[in-house]
Design an enzyme around this catalytic site. Structure first.
Site, short mmCIF file in Angstrom:
data_model
loop_
_atom_site.label_atom_id
_atom_site.label_comp_id
_atom_site.label_asym_id
_atom_site.label_seq_id
_atom_site.Cartn_x
_atom_site.Cartn_y
_atom_site.Cartn_z
N HIS A 220 0.64 -1.17 0.02
CA HIS A 220 0.06 -0.05 -0.07
C HIS A 220 0.96 1.30 -0.04
CE1 HIS A 220 -3.30 2.47 -0.20
NE2 HIS A 220 -2.80 3.33 0.91
N TYR A 224 1.46 4.90 -2.78
CA TYR A 224 1.53 6.23 -2.18
C TYR A 224 2.76 6.72 -2.57
CZ TYR A 224 -3.16 6.11 0.04
OH TYR A 224 -4.57 6.02 0.37
N HIS A 371 -9.79 -0.03 -11.31
CA HIS A 371 -9.41 0.98 -10.14
C HIS A 371 -7.82 1.41 -10.27
CE1 HIS A 371 -8.26 2.56 -6.29
NE2 HIS A 371 -7.31 1.74 -6.22
N PHE A 372 -6.93 0.49 -10.39
CA PHE A 372 -5.59 1.19 -10.48
C PHE A 372 -5.16 1.60 -11.71
CE2 PHE A 372 -4.42 -3.56 -10.44
CZ PHE A 372 -3.64 -3.52 -11.94
N HIS A 373 -5.87 1.40 -12.85
CA HIS A 373 -5.65 2.09 -14.34
C HIS A 373 -5.97 3.50 -14.08
CE1 HIS A 373 -4.09 -1.68 -15.55
NE2 HIS A 373 -3.53 -1.32 -16.46
N ARG A 436 -9.58 -11.20 -12.56
CA ARG A 436 -8.54 -10.41 -12.87
C ARG A 436 -7.13 -11.55 -13.00
NH1 ARG A 436 -5.72 -7.40 -7.70
NH2 ARG A 436 -4.12 -7.00 -9.22
N ARG A 437 -6.22 -10.94 -13.53
CA ARG A 437 -5.00 -11.77 -13.78
C ARG A 437 -5.58 -13.42 -14.32
NH1 ARG A 437 -1.84 -10.72 -8.09
NH2 ARG A 437 -0.92 -9.04 -8.80
FE1 HAS Z 1 -5.92 1.73 -4.51
C1 HAS Z 1 -6.09 -1.87 -5.10
C2 HAS Z 1 -7.76 1.13 -1.93
C3 HAS Z 1 -5.79 4.98 -3.96
C4 HAS Z 1 -3.48 1.61 -6.59
N1 HAS Z 1 -4.93 0.16 -5.55
C5 HAS Z 1 -4.93 -1.05 -5.58
C6 HAS Z 1 -4.26 -1.89 -6.52
C7 HAS Z 1 -3.33 -0.95 -7.03
C8 HAS Z 1 -3.92 0.53 -6.40
C9 HAS Z 1 -2.06 -1.17 -7.92
O1 HAS Z 1 -9.04 -1.02 0.07
C10 HAS Z 1 -3.98 -3.31 -6.80
C11 HAS Z 1 -3.17 -4.14 -5.97
C12 HAS Z 1 -3.15 -5.53 -6.51
O2 HAS Z 1 -2.36 -5.82 -7.32
O3 HAS Z 1 -3.57 -6.45 -5.96
N2 HAS Z 1 -6.77 2.80 -3.08
C13 HAS Z 1 -7.68 2.40 -1.97
C14 HAS Z 1 -8.03 3.80 -1.23
C15 HAS Z 1 -7.48 4.63 -2.09
C16 HAS Z 1 -6.53 4.22 -2.95
C17 HAS Z 1 -8.84 3.88 -0.06
N3 HAS Z 1 -4.61 3.12 -5.01
C18 HAS Z 1 -4.78 4.54 -4.55
C19 HAS Z 1 -3.81 5.21 -5.43
C20 HAS Z 1 -3.07 3.98 -6.16
C21 HAS Z 1 -3.91 2.77 -6.13
C22 HAS Z 1 -3.46 6.42 -5.27
C23 HAS Z 1 -1.94 4.49 -7.09
C24 HAS Z 1 -1.42 5.53 -7.43
N4 HAS Z 1 -6.84 -0.03 -3.55
C25 HAS Z 1 -7.71 -0.05 -2.39
C26 HAS Z 1 -7.98 -1.26 -1.90
C27 HAS Z 1 -7.35 -2.15 -2.80
C28 HAS Z 1 -6.68 -1.11 -3.78
C29 HAS Z 1 -8.96 -1.64 -1.04
C30 HAS Z 1 -7.43 -3.80 -2.83
C31 HAS Z 1 -8.74 -4.28 -3.71
C32 HAS Z 1 -8.66 -5.69 -3.65
O4 HAS Z 1 -9.64 -6.31 -3.18
O5 HAS Z 1 -7.73 -6.27 -3.87
C33 HAS Z 1 -7.34 6.46 -1.52
O6 HAS Z 1 -6.25 7.02 -1.20
C34 HAS Z 1 -8.50 7.26 -2.52
C35 HAS Z 1 -8.47 8.50 -2.03
C36 HAS Z 1 -8.71 9.55 -3.29
C37 HAS Z 1 -9.78 10.14 -3.51
C38 HAS Z 1 -10.03 11.11 -4.73
C39 HAS Z 1 -9.75 12.52 -4.44
C40 HAS Z 1 -9.63 13.34 -5.65
C41 HAS Z 1 -8.45 14.33 -5.91
C42 HAS Z 1 -8.59 15.20 -7.43
C43 HAS Z 1 -8.89 16.65 -6.92
C44 HAS Z 1 -9.21 17.11 -8.39
C45 HAS Z 1 -9.43 18.20 -8.75
C46 HAS Z 1 -9.73 18.77 -10.07
C47 HAS Z 1 -9.06 19.47 -7.87
C48 HAS Z 1 -11.09 10.50 -2.54
C49 HAS Z 1 -7.66 14.73 -4.81
C50 HAS Z 1 -11.19 18.77 -9.99
C51 HAS Z 1 -11.73 19.72 -11.43
C52 HAS Z 1 -13.23 19.44 -11.64
C53 HAS Z 1 -13.54 20.35 -12.74
C54 HAS Z 1 -14.02 18.60 -10.84
CU CU Z 2 -3.73 -0.22 -0.83
#
Ligand code: HAS
Ligand code: CU
Length: 549
Positions: A220, A224, A371-373, A436-437
């Site tokens: 994890h 980050y 999700h991760f793409h 997957r996979r």
């Molecule tokens: Fe994830 C699985 C939970 C973030 C990458 N994640 C993965 C895997 C990868 C990955 C590679 O809880 C697969 C691993 C594998 O091979 O098995 N992930 C989360 C959560 C977050 C999260 C809670 N993941 C990421 C990030 C990654 C990433 C960042 C890569 C860089 N993830 C999981 C979980 C799994 C998981 C489970 C396991 C699933 C399973 O069953 O296997 C949080 O950090 C996300 C928080 C983000 C937000 C979005 C906020 C938006 C922002 C943009 C602002 C935009 C603006 C512009 C200002 C709440 C900050 C707006 C303009 C307008 C006009 C609207």
């Molecule tokens: Cu994670």
């Protein structure tokens, strides 16, 4: 914030990391194309190539090699620009580069020989050739050398600038490398004490749950580690590109500190369906996972605020007038911005994944791949591309011409379209149960296949568009490196507002933050790990892929 010029010698080092990045992009991208095609069931891989071998190359080369090389190179340049680098540190910088490269070549060789098709997570009891693990260990050791140099760079700067706060970007790099160092310790324990002795034949069996737990202790924070350099650009570079100032230095630092604390004690959210871990500890780690929403929303708020204040300062007073006037035709802004947009659905998906009950619906389906793409392969990658468009010409003494800028715009749009189609296909197919996979042959013939096969084809269409975007990006990289006209390209670093309130000193209290981080890790992991070790079943026999190694 003071800015230092980069010397020729420095530029050469930082650029070397970029070469590896873009060679990796090309190779890894090609593998991605093969995968989406194979999974439609309509294409057989040529020359008897094994699907899992291709998948391993894809994951290792893009997820581990490309990201790490780009990040270490980019971060070195940020440190060079803000706190400077000595000749001695530069030499060690080269050592880190070569150690990482040799490690990469070793691991890649074993994968190509078919002796390391264990995917980028190398879950046991899948077993690879020892050289595969040794190679990956060297990559990590190389990053430790880089981390040590970064820490020393900041330390020397602090010594010379007593009482001053560290430059924001140097602070951010330091946080990322502290997090990385603590996280990779878990991987080191797993590989050096469990996997390697077993792969070398000194141990007959392996503790599957323990090695997987150690992997996700690292896995994890790994995601980050990819994200934070993109955040560095969002917080401290994009404001300059759009002609504005940093919204709040203190807020940016606080969000990085929170990422440090809440990145590591959360690995169980990847293991929610695994037996052998007490549900109470899963619950605790899920709660800690959700804490990360705080720094994330702080980031979203801060970015919006920068966009708005910059526009309003330029005199656009209507409710959304400032929005229209953002530099939409500047790829240095446009690519990362599209990345931010994709991060919204990516993050929502993450929260769904982390919710224990919902995880049972999506776990091990291609939804997770979707999700991760969106997160790493779009939010992070588009930001890295956006950085490349100015960093590479800056390092090479060339300029980003209007025509390469236009190419970059097209490349970003293609990426957005390709990824939209592919990841939507993945999310929907995943909900319908597509695993997957898995090579197509794994699920060939079942009744269920017909319900999701259309979405697999959509993924192949999106994936093909993405591959075209990759070719364009590699072309742009070559242009910027070797052919763009000579000149000076700006290294954009944003400044604070003149009347910005002072940043609280406590944010640089490293002992405090590292102390809390370690305490949280011990709290979240000690008891469950003791449980795992005490109640483990007899170790598992190895499983060598392809069978009959
Ligand atoms: Fe994830 C699985 C939970 C973030 C990458 N994640 C993965 C895997 C990868 C990955 C590679 O809880 C697969 C691993 C594998 O091979 O098995 N992930 C989360 C959560 C977050 C999260 C809670 N993941 C990421 C990030 C990654 C990433 C960042 C890569 C860089 N993830 C999981 C979980 C799994 C998981 C489970 C396991 C699933 C399973 O069953 O296997 C949080 O950090 C996300 C928080 C983000 C937000 C979005 C906020 C938006 C922002 C943009 C602002 C935009 C603006 C512009 C200002 C709440 C900050 C707006 C303009 C307008 C006009 C609207
Ligand atoms: Cu994670």
């Amino acid at each position: 914030m003071q800015e230092l010029p980069l010397s020729k010698k420095e530029k050469k080092l930082y650029m070397s990391f970029m070469y590896v990045t873009y060679v990796s992009l090309l190779i890894g991208g090609l593998m991605g194309l093969l995968q989406v095609l194979q999974r439609t069931g309509k294409v057989t891989l040529p020359f008897g190539i094994d699907y899992y071998q291709v998948l391993t190359v894809h994951g290792v080369i893009l997820g581990l090699v490309l990201t790490t090389f780009f990040i270490i190179g980019f971060q070195f340049s940020l440190m060079g620009k803000t706190v400077g680098i000595t000749d001695k540190q530069l030499k060690f910088g080269w050592v880190s580069f070569w150690v990482m490269l040799i490690g990469t070549i070793l691991a890649a060789t074993m994968i190509l020989l078919g002796q390391g098709s264990v995917l980028y997570t190398f879950y046991t009891p899948l077993r690879a050739h020892p050289i595969f693990y040794i190679g990956l260990t060297l990559v990590i050791v190389g990053t430790w050398i880089a981390a040590t140099i970064n820490f020393r760079q900041l330390y020397l700067w602090k010594k010379e600038h007593k009482g001053q706060k560290s430059p924001l970007l140097a602070f951010m790099v330091t946080i990322n490398m502290i997090m990385w160092f603590i996280a990779t310790l878990g991987l080191a324990v797993s590989v050096l004490f469990h996997i390697l002795p077993w792969s070398l034949g000194y141990k007959a069996t392996i503790n599957v749950l323990l090695t997987r737990t150690l992997f996700w202790y690292f896995g994890h924070p790994l995601v980050y580690f990819w994200l934070l350099p993109a955040y560095m650009a969002w917080y401290a570079i994009i404001p300059k590109v759009i002609g504005g100032k940093i919204f709040s230095d203190g807020l940016a630092r606080l969000s990085f500190v929170l990422f440090l604390m809440f990145s590591i004690p959360v690995g169980f959210h990847h293991q929610l369906t695994e037996p052998g871990i007490d549900p109470m500890w899963k619950f605790i780690q899920v709660t800690l996972t959700m804490m990360v929403v705080v720094p994330t929303l702080m980031t979203a708020f801060s970015l919006f605020a920068t966009f708005e204040t910059t526009g309003r300062k330029k005199g656009y007073t209507s409710l959304f007038g400032w929005f229209k006037k953002l530099p939409w035709k500047d790829v240095r802004f446009f690519a990362p911005f599209v990345g931010m947009l994709f991060f919204i659905p990516g993050g929502i998906g993450g929260i769904i994944n982390a919710s224990h009950q919902l995880n049972t619906v999506v776990h091990n389906t291609v939804w997770i791949t979707g999700h991760f793409h969106l997160t790493v392969a779009t939010a992070v990658m588009l930001t890295f591309f956006g950085v490349t468009y100015w960093l590479v010409p800056h390092l090479r003494g060339r300029t980003l011409t209007p025509s390469i800028n236009r190419l970059g715009m097209i490349q970003t749009i293609l990426w957005a379209i390709g990824m939209f189609v592919m990841s939507a296909g993945m999310h929907i197919a995943g909900l319908l149960g597509a695993p997957r996979r898995s090579a197509f042959s794994m699920y060939d013939g079942g009744d269920q296949v017909s319900t999701w096969i259309g979405y697999q084809i959509a993924q192949a269409v999106g994936g093909t568009i993405l591959f075209i975007a990759i070719l364009l990006m590699v072309y742009a990289f070559i242009k910027l490196t070797f052919f763009a006209p000579h000149g000076e390209e700006e290294y954009p670093i944003a400044q604070e507002e003149d009347d910005a309130p002072p940043t609280p000193k406590i944010l640089e209290n490293w002992k405090l933050w590292i102390g809390i981080t370690v305490a949280l890790i011990l709290f979240a992991y000690t008891i469950p790990v003791i449980d795992i070790i005490q109640h483990s079943p007899p170790g598992s026999e190895p499983f060598d892929w392809p069978i009959g190694r």
